[in-house]
Write an enzyme that holds these catalytic residues in place. Structure first.
Site: not given
Ligand code: URA
Length: 238
Positions: A102
């Site tokens: 993310d």
């Molecule tokens: N899980 C998440 O919620 N976000 C990420 O960036 C990676 C794994």
């Protein structure tokens, strides 16, 4: 020189088994000649066609690991013009990230132009271990930790078995730091797993993928992977 089926598989065209099938069915040409014998060895500079399609030269493959900073998108291009993980790497190859992190998640991400490695690392059946460290609101209980390990329902489907441990309980700030080890790569998986048991992830970092760690890489730093490391990612199958 390498076996023809290996060169085809490394190019990302198909699996090695499928390549063997295509070779024995006369669907593979090397420098314009159909090759249907299984032991045939070719070189990366040979012109190889599979079902009429020229395959990519595997020698053009590149592999990097990056310590992704916060505020960078983990895609090759962004509609909103934000900085991407690809912008952080100096290369003239068209690379892309393997899987997602993310915008606000930091940590280890692999970038490559190798479709076969991407498929291998992202296919759940290959059980690639990913270690995350999450700072969450609230003081997590052992029972909740157990729930994460046994699997919780996110997006209508149970997550597979995970490992987790508490790294820190901060009573003063009412927060906890938890290590979570998972093998899947579902959308926002870690955040949704914590959400399903009533916690909000405030900070998230991916510490490792398989045996690769962030050792020696500060935020925003990257390095190329060696061929040895790439082979090890495949569990020495190549
Ligand atoms: N899980 C998440 O919620 N976000 C990420 O960036 C990676 C794994």
């Amino acid at each position: 020189m390498e076996r023809l089926q290996k060169i085809i598989a490394l190019s990302g065209y198909c699996s090695r088994r499928k390549a063997e099938e295509l070779i024995s069915n006369g669907k593979v040409k090397v420098n314009g000649t159909i090759i249907s014998e299984m032991g045939y060895k070719a070189s990366f500079s040979d012109f190889i066609e599979v079902e009429g399609n020229p395959i990519e030269n595997t020698q053009d493959k590149v592999y990097y690991i990056l310590n992704k900073p916060r505020g960078v998108v983990a895609t090759a291009k962004d509609d909103k013009g934000r900085k991407t993980v690809v912008d952080l790497i100096k290369t003239n190859k068209r690379i892309y990230p393997v899987g997602r992190l993310d915008y606000d998640t930091t940590g280890l991400i692999i970038l490559t132009n190798d479709g076969e490695l991407t498929n291998y690392l992202t296919h759940p059946k290959n059980n690639i271990e990913k270690v995350y460290v999450a700072k969450i609101n609230g003081l997590i209980s052992k029972d909740d930790l157990k729930k994460l390990c046994n699997g919780v329902i996110i997006d209508g489907r149970k997550t597979s078995r995970a490992k987790s441990k508490i790294l820190k309980i901060d009573k003063k700030n009412n927060s906890s730091v938890v290590e979570l080890i998972i093998h899947e790569g579902r959308n926002h998986q870690v955040k949704k797993m914590f959400e399903s048991i009533g916690y909000k992830v405030e900070k998230l970092k991916r510490e490792s993928i398989s045996f690769l760690t962030l050792d020696g890489l500060k935020s925003g730093d990257y390095r190329a992977l060696s061929i040895k490391e790439v082979k090890k990612l495949y569990g020495d199958k190549n």
